[in-house]
Design a protein around this motif. Structure first.
Motif, mmCIF file in Angstrom:
data_model
loop_
_atom_site.group_PDB
_atom_site.id
_atom_site.type_symbol
_atom_site.label_atom_id
_atom_site.label_comp_id
_atom_site.label_asym_id
_atom_site.label_seq_id
_atom_site.Cartn_x
_atom_site.Cartn_y
_atom_site.Cartn_z
ATOM 1 N N TYR A 189 0.736 -1.135 0.075
ATOM 2 C CA TYR A 189 0.070 0.020 0.052
ATOM 3 C C TYR A 189 0.783 1.230 -0.033
ATOM 4 N N GLU A 190 1.766 1.358 0.766
ATOM 5 C CA GLU A 190 2.805 2.718 0.855
ATOM 6 C C GLU A 190 3.448 2.839 -0.602
ATOM 7 N N SER A 238 0.790 3.937 -2.967
ATOM 8 C CA SER A 238 0.515 5.411 -2.614
ATOM 9 C C SER A 238 1.742 6.420 -3.057
ATOM 10 N N SER A 239 3.060 5.671 -3.193
ATOM 11 C CA SER A 239 4.260 6.650 -3.727
ATOM 12 C C SER A 239 4.368 6.497 -5.191
ATOM 13 N N MET A 290 1.598 6.559 -7.126
ATOM 14 C CA MET A 290 0.269 6.968 -7.901
ATOM 15 C C MET A 290 0.489 7.481 -9.330
ATOM 16 N N ARG A 313 -6.192 -0.745 -6.057
ATOM 17 C CA ARG A 313 -7.312 0.285 -6.168
ATOM 18 C C ARG A 313 -8.708 -0.217 -5.668
#
Length: 129
Positions: free
Chosen positions: A73-74, A77-78, A80, A123
């Motif tokens: 997940y990290e 997010s980084s 995207m 997502r």
């Protein structure tokens, strides 16, 4: 009048220089905070290793699984706005790390890595949660 204005400008200039260096020092503090936060994420990893050494394989697997999801997940997010290649390259590194660690557990422990292998799948999971 010019002398008074000159004194004010000199004081203002000195204060600007002090502010610049304070801001610069503050960015180093942010780097330290970031390092501490990342060490905090690794503490779960260390707990899982301790559980493995203690023979609590089920608990260790559960912690590894949560750490894996957190890492994915990290990375999601980084990356995207990054290209797909960057996600898959980072994902492959994470999978390799966890496969190696799961080999240390005795028993049949495996994470469904294909469930998280694309940004689109992540997502969908986020929007369902």
């Amino acid at each position: 009048m010019y002398e008074f204005l000159s004194i004010i400008l000199i004081v203002f200039g000195i204060l600007q220089i002090i502010l610049f260096f304070k801001t610069w020092i503050m960015t180093n503090d942010v780097k330290k905070i970031k390092e501490i936060a990342q060490e905090g994420n690794n503490s779960s990893w260390d707990v899982a290793k301790i559980e493995t050494l203690a023979g609590n394989y089920d608990k260790a697997f559960e912690i590894y699984q949560k750490c894996f999801i957190s890492d994915v997940y990290e990375m999601y997010s980084s990356t995207m706005r990054a290209i797909r290649y960057e996600y898959s390259e980072g994902y492959d590194k994470i999978v390799k790390k966890y496969k190696k660690q799961l080999e240390t557990l005795k028993g049949d422990y495996s994470i469904d890595f294909e469930k998280y292998d694309t940004r689109e799948k992540i997502r969908e999971m986020i929007f369902r949660a």
